[in-house]
Design an enzyme around this catalytic site. Structure first.
Site, PDB file in Angstrom:
ATOM      1  N   HIS A  69       5.291 -31.177  11.079  1.00 45.09           N
ATOM      2  CA  HIS A  69       4.922 -29.916  10.434  1.00 45.09           C
ATOM      3  C   HIS A  69       3.942 -30.159   9.289  1.00 45.09           C
ATOM      4  CE1 HIS A  69       7.681 -28.004  13.036  1.00 45.09           C
ATOM      5  NE2 HIS A  69       8.758 -28.549  12.496  1.00 45.09           N
ATOM      6  N   HIS A  84       9.119 -24.499   9.456  1.00 44.68           N
ATOM      7  CA  HIS A  84       7.997 -25.117  10.170  1.00 44.68           C
ATOM      8  C   HIS A  84       6.654 -24.881   9.481  1.00 44.68           C
ATOM      9  CE1 HIS A  84       9.928 -25.372  14.480  1.00 44.68           C
ATOM     10  NE2 HIS A  84      10.793 -25.708  13.515  1.00 44.68           N
ATOM     11  N   ASP A 122       0.867  -1.183   0.000  1.00 41.36           N
ATOM     12  CA  ASP A 122       0.000   0.000   0.000  1.00 41.36           C
ATOM     13  C   ASP A 122       0.902   1.230   0.000  1.00 41.36           C
ATOM     14  OD1 ASP A 122       0.908   0.267   2.587  1.00 41.36           O
ATOM     15  OD2 ASP A 122      -1.072   0.234   3.532  1.00 41.36           O
ATOM     16  N   THR A 129       2.737  -1.833   8.771  1.00 41.62           N
ATOM     17  CA  THR A 129       3.148  -2.768   9.833  1.00 41.62           C
ATOM     18  C   THR A 129       3.350  -4.197   9.347  1.00 41.62           C
ATOM     19  OG1 THR A 129       0.852  -3.286  10.292  1.00 41.62           O
ATOM     20  CG2 THR A 129       1.829  -1.470  11.569  1.00 41.62           C
ATOM     21  N   CYS A 147       3.247  -3.212   3.892  1.00 42.04           N
ATOM     22  CA  CYS A 147       2.378  -2.105   4.281  1.00 42.04           C
ATOM     23  C   CYS A 147       3.051  -1.397   5.444  1.00 42.04           C
ATOM     24  CB  CYS A 147       0.959  -2.595   4.588  1.00 42.04           C
ATOM     25  SG  CYS A 147       0.803  -3.721   5.993  1.00 42.04           S
TER      26      CYS A 147
HETATM   27  C1  RB5 Z   1      -1.864   2.571   6.642  1.00 44.60           C
HETATM   28  O1  RB5 Z   1      -1.892   3.739   7.385  1.00 44.60           O
HETATM   29  C2  RB5 Z   1      -1.644   1.365   7.554  1.00 44.60           C
HETATM   30  O2  RB5 Z   1      -2.757   1.168   8.354  1.00 44.60           O
HETATM   31  C3  RB5 Z   1      -1.321   0.138   6.729  1.00 44.60           C
HETATM   32  O3  RB5 Z   1      -0.212   0.382   5.948  1.00 44.60           O
HETATM   33  C4  RB5 Z   1      -0.997  -1.122   7.498  1.00 44.60           C
HETATM   34  O4  RB5 Z   1      -0.053  -0.862   8.489  1.00 44.60           O
HETATM   35  C5  RB5 Z   1      -2.119  -1.907   7.991  1.00 44.60           C
HETATM   36  O5  RB5 Z   1      -1.958  -2.931   8.637  1.00 44.60           O
END
Ligand code: RB5
Length: 151
Positions: free
Chosen positions: A135, A99, A9, A68, A66
């Protein structure tokens, strides 16, 4: 060498570009499902596209970036056959493969720097699934649940 579907994203765009360059330099074949800039975008769109490409066998592995890694992981794991893992250290990356036979790696650009992300990706790509009976048995239980749900 591996065929890899990649996506991100807006928050992951810059890191995705860095990792794309590294993948190509390492000799892998990359299919980029976007996004291609930092305009706000919805991570499920790219997560589903990459997940579907891997589940269909169009690419062997997937990489999602993204902010996180968490949203991408949650979304990609809705695609039957996808085992998406957020890994921000090399131990997790190794075990996600040996695993869990992870087929999609999720990274958070707001969590890890480019050099660590590259190293995690390198480890995750090179570590084989162990194939050990315990596994295989555990992964078979997950696949059975997907079939039970008609996936
Ligand atoms: C975008 O602000 C953020 O929420 C997205 O990149 C991601 O971290 C979602 O899990």
């Amino acid at each position: 060498m591996t065929t890899i579907a990649i996506g991100c994203d807006h928050a992951g765009f810059e890191l995705k570009e860095q990792l794309k360059a590294a993948l190509i330099a390492w000799g892998h074949t990359v299919t980029d499902y976007g996004v291609h800039g930092t305009e706000p975008s919805d991570y499920p769109d790219q997560s589903f596209a990459v997940g579907r490409a891997v589940a269909a066998g169009d690419s062997e592995r997937g990489l999602l970036v993204c902010g996180t890694g968490i949203g991408s992981q949650i979304a990609a794991n809705k695609i039957p056959g996808i085992r998406a893992c957020v890994c921000h250290d090399c131990y997790s990356a190794r075990v996600a493969r040996s695993h869990n036979d992870s087929n999609v790696l999720c990274l958070g650009a707001r969590v890890v720097g480019g050099e660590l992300a590259k190293e995690v990706l390198r480890v995750w790509l090179s570590e084989p699934f162990s194939g050990k009976e315990r596994h295989v048995r555990r992964l078979a239980k997950i696949a059975a649940l997907e079939r039970e749900r008609g996936a």
